[in-house]
Each structure stands twice: as C-alpha cells, then as structure tokens.
Design an enzyme around this catalytic site. Structure first.
Site, PDB file in Angstrom:
ATOM      1  N   SER A  81       0.814  -1.216   0.000  1.00 36.03           N
ATOM      2  CA  SER A  81       0.000   0.000   0.000  1.00 36.03           C
ATOM      3  C   SER A  81       0.845   1.264   0.000  1.00 36.03           C
ATOM      4  CB  SER A  81      -0.935  -0.003   1.208  1.00 36.03           C
ATOM      5  OG  SER A  81      -1.783  -1.127   1.158  1.00 36.03           O
ATOM      6  N   ARG A 170       2.755 -13.948   6.804  1.00 40.87           N
ATOM      7  CA  ARG A 170       1.757 -13.077   6.180  1.00 40.87           C
ATOM      8  C   ARG A 170       2.219 -12.696   4.771  1.00 40.87           C
ATOM      9  NH1 ARG A 170      -2.207  -9.449   8.682  1.00 40.87           N
ATOM     10  NH2 ARG A 170      -2.503  -7.500   7.523  1.00 40.87           N
ATOM     11  N   ASP A 171       3.474 -12.264   4.663  1.00 49.71           N
ATOM     12  CA  ASP A 171       4.056 -11.948   3.363  1.00 49.71           C
ATOM     13  C   ASP A 171       4.791 -13.154   2.781  1.00 49.71           C
ATOM     14  OD1 ASP A 171       3.154  -9.310   3.616  1.00 49.71           O
ATOM     15  OD2 ASP A 171       4.906  -8.788   4.813  1.00 49.71           O
ATOM     16  N   ARG A 286      10.110  -0.816   5.842  1.00 53.12           N
ATOM     17  CA  ARG A 286       8.777  -0.226   5.658  1.00 53.12           C
ATOM     18  C   ARG A 286       8.325   0.428   6.952  1.00 53.12           C
ATOM     19  NH1 ARG A 286       3.485  -3.351   3.216  1.00 53.12           N
ATOM     20  NH2 ARG A 286       1.938  -2.334   4.514  1.00 53.12           N
ATOM     21  N   ASP A 471      -4.316  -0.434  -5.304  1.00 52.13           N
ATOM     22  CA  ASP A 471      -2.894  -0.216  -5.013  1.00 52.13           C
ATOM     23  C   ASP A 471      -2.062  -1.482  -5.159  1.00 52.13           C
ATOM     24  OD1 ASP A 471      -4.155  -1.394  -2.856  1.00 52.13           O
ATOM     25  OD2 ASP A 471      -3.121  -0.213  -1.343  1.00 52.13           O
TER      26      ASP A 471
END
EC number: 5.4.2.12
Length: 559
Positions: A81, A170-171, A286, A471
């Site tokens: 995002s 999660r990723d 991030r 996005d």
C-alpha cells in the site's frame, strides 16, 4: 515566493475542460485474476465493478502494481500500500525501501552515515539490539539485509549483538519461520566463532508482538516491549528454534500470531534485555508497522502503556519512518525524496481536494500520496477526514469495516460543490484478505462494491468523472499455489490459505457523465503502472502533467 515563481503553474490541456469533480477511488488489495473459488472478488456479488469491466472497453484496463513498476528491486517483489500510494500520488517511480537499503549496504554507505555513527558510539561498552521481521518476503524487511547488517556491524566494532525476531507468515508462507530462525542461528554461530557475542534474545508473531500500526492496538507493542526491553514474556526457552517449533505446536498459533517469548540462560535469566547504554536498530525498511515502537523507544513523554523502564539508548531506524515527526531522529538509510507530487501541483493550481479513509489506510491517501509528507500543502485548498477504524478485533469480525461511512463522506463532499477532487481508499479487500478468512473477504468485497456505487451515484448527480483503481492485489487470490498454479493442500487435504499481497495487476476504470465521449485509454502504454495514473488525473482536471511524469494513460479522440 509565489507559485508561478517556482514553476508550479500547470499548462492547460488543449482538449479537456477544467472544473469537473473527479472522484479517485482506490480499492485496497483488489487485483485482477481468473475466476475461481478462491478469488473472493469473483465470488462476491459486485455488480458495480462488474458493470465497469463489461462497459466501454476503451475505459477499463489493467495496470501494474508491483515490482519495478512501483520502485521495488524486481518483479518478484509484491506491491504494497505504501509504494502503491507513493506511485499514485507522485506520478513517477522512485527507488523504494528495499532498493534504497540494498544500495546503501552494497556500497557500504550505510556505515558512513550519521545513523550508524550514532549507534556505533555504544559498541564499546553496550549491546547492539536488532529488532524486526525475520522473513524474505521483501515487504517490511529481508533476511539477506539483516545478514549483511550483522556482518557489517560486527566488522565495524559491534562486540555484543542481540536479535529480537518477529515471525512472518503473512508476506511469506506460514511455517517458514522455522527455516528463517535456523538460518539466522547459523549466522550467529559463525559470528561467535569470530569472538562476537551474538544471540537471538526474544521473539513473537508479527500480528501479536510489536508490529501494530496506526495506533490500532498498543497492547501489541507492549507485548514486544516487555520481551525485548524488560526480558519478560509468558514463554521462556533456551533457544529460538525450539521456541518457534513448540509454540506453533502447543498453542496452535500460526507464524503471524505466535505469543511473545524470551531466550534465557542456564539460570533462567533473559539473555538480552535492552539496557542503558545499548544501541537499538529496527531493521524493517517499511514504515507503517515500526512507527509505534519508534515512539516507545524514542519519546521521553509517552503514555500509551507503562514501559516500566525507559532505557537510555542510541536508537536508529533502518529508514526514517515519519518525515514530518522526524521519527526516529537517527536512521541508517535516507528515504526517497519525493517532491512535486500531483497533490501539491493541484493545490497550487486551484484544485480543491477532499481525502478520506479510515484509520488503517488514512495515511495512504494523505501521507504516502503526498510523497511521505504529513499535513496539508494548502489548508485552504484541502480537507482530510479520518474515520476511526474498529480496534480490539480482527478485521474479519467486522468485514464491512468503515467502507460505507467513507463512501458517505465522499458522497457528501461530491454533492457539496466545494471540491474538484474527492480521493478515498476503501481498505476492505486488503485488511480482511490478510486475515485469510474467505467468507469474510467475500463480504468485504461486496461491501466495497456497495461503497463504489454510492460514490458513482453522487458523481452521476453532479455530472462528474470517476477514476477507480487499486494499489496492489490481495483478495483476488486467497490460496497458496504450486508452480502449475494449482492450490496447495496441507497434510489433511485442506487448501493452504494465502494471506499476503499478490503479483497480480489491478484494474483502472474511468467514466462518468463529465468525461468527454472522445476520452479513451491509449494503446501505446501497455505496461502502464500506478505511476501513470497521476498524469491521467491531472488531464481529467484540465491540465497537462509535468513532462518528467510517467506518461498519461488517456488520449482524446477528435469527434
């Protein structure tokens, strides 16, 4: 200095009029994939988005939202995002988080900057603590960057190092945490052979420990603080591989939600609490899930939870996580300097803008859209509205989230006649998609579609224009797949759920009664990405984009 003196005046578009209301709607986590039972967007009842796709072919297309199209190192890197909204707002592609860190590590510049010099002051007598996501997902951090930093820090004088790990799932695939911990343990063993006292000190799952965002749940950060700083946690182990394996087995928690644990010595004492005189680096590049911990580590005046102890440390982020707050004060790698964003140009050229989302994505239509910059460019020309997100529950419990409230605010802004651009983010596809709950994600997608309809109905009433995009992908594929694209099954024959973003392209639709009949998508920009959208939106406001922007995606046919 006036706007004309610094070159802010945009040229008028020769074929597009000014003054129409343009609604820019970002559907978070809404990618395009083939229809199948795990494509929640396909399964959901989405008549509004379906009608756009099946409407005028020249006004619906796909754009790239991952990898090099949004400034990430390779096309194997999922979009996210932050980089997505940076690209949408900036109109140009900037080297992003991971790329910046890769460059600084490869060149060695990371060890020459003020941030590293600051933490190095503690190496003689203190411990270097590294806190972050242990993963090769490339969204928040990367294992190889941590490995480089460990090697470089030890070569630059760090004698005692403690790593505080956050497991992912999660990723990357759930269950991969064990392998990452084993790899890290091997690296630390090699450092110990060279005389560096290097160990894992604590850990926990990213959604349960440390990595909350937008102040949704400070309890997550407190659990991390207790383990990392105080050396206290409900579970204690002698080594981290055993910790992760046993906690997955005994608590049935997946990698994302592992409970906090500390590593202890033979006397049951924590091996690495953060103490006065230590250095701390949060190695995620991030920003969104590091800001809260950065506040706890840096702010003397802090009231979000009882820290018990506030150690006098030298703290640096991998990057500066909030440029407006100057948080943290010290960082190892400088952020991309994104100047002359589309929002700034429009504010200087008389375009009144309304931006709105709920808490979890509010920063995306403001801070990230505006080039990692907080606040207004011109408060007289802009209004930003944040709707509080649900807190204390996972998003699949209330999958409608605040989409309809956001749409109502957008509708009212459109009908008010006060604004030329109304910009919103509808977060449901992403936030509910991340929970892995397919039924809830289907509800989330339907609600998103309902919200889009409300906005388009308002655009119809004022003879305006709409731009609908996303996005990055997420909700369009909720299952892990093998190399042939077939769903992967677990040992019980159940499909393995995918909770991460995807590499899929995202839709881009334009329309509305205010759009001239001759406006259509160009066919000569087939690889267009999110960064191309800014020039297009400027065109729809009646302006030509600056010539260094990525090319517009529309043309006006002479009728």
């Amino acid at each position: 200095m006036g706007s004309s003196e610094i070159g802010w005046k945009l040229e008028d578009h020769p074929k597009l009029p000014k003054g129409k209301v343009v609604a820019v709607v970002v559907l978070d986590g809404w990618g395009e994939a083939s229809p199948n039972p795990y494509n929640c967007i396909h399964v959901a009842d989405t008549p509004t988005m379906d009608s756009l796709k099946k409407g005028v072919p020249e006004r619906w297309r796909l754009v790239r939202a991952h990898g090099t199209a949004v400034g990430l190192p390779s096309d194997d890197d999922m979009g996210n995002s932050e980089v997505g909204h940076n690209a949408l707002g900036a109109g140009r592609i900037y080297a992003q988080g991971a790329k910046l860190v890769d460059s600084a590590l490869a060149s060695g510049k990371i060890y020459e900057g003020e941030g590293f010099k600051y933490i190095k002051e503690c190496f003689e007598d203190g411990t270097l603590h590294l806190i972050g996501l242990l993963s090769d997902g490339g969204v928040h951090s990367r294992l190889d960057q941590l490995q480089s930093l460990l090697k470089g820090a030890s070569e630059h004088g760090a004698k005692r190092i403690r790593v505080h790990i956050l497991t992912d799932g999660r990723d990357v695939l759930d269950g991969t945490s064990v392998g990452f911990v084993e790899t890290l343990e091997d690296d630390l063993a090699k450092l110990r052979e060279k005389g560096v006292d290097a160990k894992i000190a604590s850990g926990g799952g990213r959604m349960n420990v440390t990595m909350d965002r937008y102040e949704n749940d400070w309890g997550v950060v407190k659990r991390g603080w207790d383990a990392q700083v105080l050396g206290e946690a409900p579970y204690k182990f002698r080594n981290a591989v055993e910790a992760v394996k046993k906690l997955r087995e005994e608590t049935k928690a997946n990698d994302q939600y592992l409970p906090p644990f500390v590593i202890v010595d033979e006397n049951g004492m924590a091996v690495g609490p953060i103490l006065d005189g230590d250095a701390v680096v949060t190695f995620n590049f991030r920003a969104d899930r590091m800001v809260m911990l950065a506040k706890a580590l840096e702010y003397e005046d802090f009231d979000k939870f009882d820290r018990v102890r506030f150690p006098k440390i030298h703290y640096a982020g991998m990057l500066q996580y909030d440029g407006e707050l100057k948080l943290p004060r010290y960082y190892l790698v400088s952020p991309p300097e994104i100047e002359r964003t589309s929002g700034e140009y429009l504010a200087y050229n008389g375009v009144r803008t309304f931006a709105c989302s709920e808490t979890v994505k509010f920063g995306h239509v403001t801070f990230f859209w505006n080039g990692n910059r907080s606040g207004y460019f011109n408060q007289e020309m802009e209004e930003y509205v944040e709707i509080p997100s649900d807190s204390g529950i996972t998003f699949n419990v209330q999958p409608k989230m605040k989409a309809l409230e956001i749409a109502e605010k957008a509708r009212d802004a459109i009908l008010s006649g006060k604004f030329h651009e109304v910009r919103v983010n509808l977060p449901n596809g992403d936030m509910v998609g991340h929970t892995g709950d397919i039924e809830a994600t289907v509800v989330a997608c339907k609600t998103t579609d309902d919200a889009v309809k409300m906005i388009l109905d308002a655009i119809e009433q004022v003879s305006g224009i709409y731009v609908i995009t996303a996005d990055h992908g997420n909700a369009e594929d909720m299952v892990k797949r093998d190399k042939k694209g077939e769903p992967i099954l677990d040992k019980n024959g159940n499909v393995q759920i995918l909770t991460s973003h995807t590499l899929q392209p995202v839709p881009l639709a334009i329309g509305g009664p205010g759009l001239l009949p001759g406006v259509k998508f160009r066919k000569d920009v087939p690889d267009g990405g999110l960064a191309n959208v800014a020039a297009m939106v400027m065109n729809l406001h009646g302006f030509e984009a600056p010539n260094d922007y990525e090319p517009t995606l529309i043309e006006v046919a002479d009728n």
